[in-house]
Structure formats: C-alpha cells, structure tokens
Design a protein around this motif. Structure first.
Motif: not given
Length: 97
Positions: A24-34
């Motif tokens: 149940r793991q989902y992956s995202f590209i996120v903002d570097r400062k998040a």
C-alpha cells in the motif's frame, strides 16, 4: 507551504507498482523544500485518504552525455507514502491501454 505546490506528480515504475500492490505504498515527486509533514498533509487532503507513514529521499541527477557535450539532470525529491489498510488512490489505479 501551499498544499497544491507540495506534490508535483506521481512516480510510476515497475518496482513501485509491486510496492503499491503488496505494501500500500504510493510514490510522488515532491517539492525539494517539502517536509514529511507537508507531504502527509497534502496527500490526506488532496486524495481523502489516511497516511500511516512517509519516507523521503533526494534523488541526485545523473550525468548524461550526447556526443561530446556533457550535461546533468536535475535533482528531485521522492516521497513514498504508506496508506492505511483499505485506502487507495485512484490516480494510480487503472491498467495500461
């Protein structure tokens, strides 16, 4: 940080497909400062799910060359989000055509 700016897009690979089905793991590209808290809050509000855990890492860009010219791909931050049992994100569901 604005919740819409935290998540830049989904990250879909074969390895992450197996993790999504099994853990149940989902992956995202996120903002570097998040931060992890920013990512969890953004996923919970945007997709209406419950987040159990967040793991993040900064993926360093590879050095690539075309002929004699050398360039570097940009660094990006990846977040792997584990959801509560029974929750899913519809963005990742659906098969390839």
């Amino acid at each position: 940080m604005n919740l819409n700016d935290v998540i830049k897009g989904p990250l879909i690979t074969e390895k992450l497909d197996k993790a999504r089905e099994k853990f149940r793991q989902y992956s995202f590209i996120v903002d570097r400062k998040a931060t992890k808290h920013d990512v969890a809050r953004a996923v919970e509000t945007l997709f209406k799910v419950t987040v159990e855990g967040v793991r993040t890492n900064v993926v360093r860009g590879k050095v690539k060359r075309v002929g004699r010219s050398i360039g570097k791909r940009p660094n990006f931050k990846k977040a792997v989000v584990t959801l509560k049992q029974g929750d899913s994100i519809e963005l990742f569901e659906g098969g390839a055509a």
